[in-house]
Design a protein around this motif. Structure first.
Motif, short mmCIF file in Angstrom:
data_model
loop_
_atom_site.label_atom_id
_atom_site.label_comp_id
_atom_site.label_asym_id
_atom_site.label_seq_id
_atom_site.Cartn_x
_atom_site.Cartn_y
_atom_site.Cartn_z
N SER A 117 29.05 44.35 40.48
CA SER A 117 30.43 44.39 40.00
C SER A 117 31.23 45.45 40.75
N SER A 138 34.54 45.92 39.62
CA SER A 138 35.52 46.34 38.62
C SER A 138 35.00 45.96 37.25
N LEU A 166 36.37 45.52 33.09
CA LEU A 166 37.46 45.52 32.13
C LEU A 166 37.00 46.23 30.86
N VAL A 187 39.63 48.31 34.55
CA VAL A 187 40.78 47.44 34.31
C VAL A 187 41.10 47.51 32.83
N SER A 195 48.62 40.97 31.45
CA SER A 195 47.65 40.41 32.40
C SER A 195 47.70 38.89 32.41
N LEU A 229 42.93 38.29 35.43
CA LEU A 229 41.66 38.43 34.72
C LEU A 229 40.52 37.76 35.46
N VAL A 284 38.55 39.98 37.75
CA VAL A 284 37.70 41.01 37.17
C VAL A 284 36.25 40.56 37.25
N VAL A 337 33.19 42.49 32.07
CA VAL A 337 33.85 43.08 30.90
C VAL A 337 32.77 43.58 29.96
N PRO A 362 36.87 36.46 32.60
CA PRO A 362 35.90 37.05 33.54
C PRO A 362 34.55 36.36 33.45
#
Length: 222
Positions: free
Chosen positions: A81, A83, A85, A103, A109, A114, A117, A120, A151
């Motif tokens: 990953s 990033s 969320l 994020v 958004s 999204l 991303v 999450v 995501p």
């Protein structure tokens, strides 16, 4: 006369000789369902949750409160990953070991944003052992529903045993029906007429559930 009026007229004529039932709705059907199947202890209930989550192809991990930051960092690194969320109410200590761009869960958004991303991380409202289901209710540690649907990778942290119940009736008793409830049983998947399974159609392709003991609020409640 419209087609609608004609159909409703036929329904009224068909029901003309049917006796009116004045039984109150809550008495019309017996609802003495079993609250749970079997007599399991706390540890057995958590084991059943883990078994059913895995049966739905979710990836299940177990750890303690102290180990959680390291586990989350390892899962995000292993996923590659770039990033993550983060809902506004997610405890900062959970991601203390994660060095990735964060994020925020923003109203503005777009689905396209999204979709960029990688992962999450959320908490949950309750986890149901008999069905292997995780329920989110939009609380601050879970965020808006869409952040766990767009995501491709969702890591959900479950406090054990405090957030684990045996059955759906027990789970419903803990939930507020006025909140935006999302019921998750494994990663998103569907099959065509030839039963070819495709994952990630209407939700994340990969669901990882971390069962954590020792977190605040993990005491057993009825």
């Amino acid at each position: 006369m419209s087609s609608r009026d004609a159909i409703l007229g036929r329904v009224r004529r068909a029901l003309a000789d049917v006796r009116q039932d004045d039984t109150p709705y809550d008495q019309a059907i017996q609802r003495d369902y079993l609250r749970e199947h079997g007599d399991r202890g706390v540890e057995e209930t958590v084991d059943l949750l883990a078994e059913n989550l895995a049966d739905y192809r979710a990836l299940v991990h177990r750890c303690t409160d102290e180990e959680l930051p390291g586990v989350l960092a390892r899962l995000l690194t292993g996923r590659g990953s770039r990033s993550v969320l983060v809902p506004p109410g997610l405890p900062a200590s959970w991601l203390a070991g994660v060095d990735l761009p964060r994020v925020q869960d923003r109203l503005e958004s777009t689905p396209h944003e999204l979709d960029q991303v990688d992962s999450v991380v959320t908490g949950c409202a309750v986890a149901i052992a008999e069905t292997g289901t995780i329920v989110l209710d939009g609380s601050p540690d879970q965020g808006r529903r869409r952040i766990t649907l767009v995501p491709d990778h969702h890591i959900c942290v479950v406090r054990v045993p405090g957030q684990v119940v045996s059955s759906v009736p027990q789970g419903l008793e803990r939930l507020d029906p006025n909140r935006p409830l999302t019921w998750i049983s494994g990663p998103s998947a569907t099959s065509d007429i030839e039963l070819d399974r495709v994952e990630g159609v209407h939700g994340p392709r990969t669901l990882e559930v971390v069962l954590v003991s020792g977190l605040p609020g993990d005491e057993v409640t009825s």
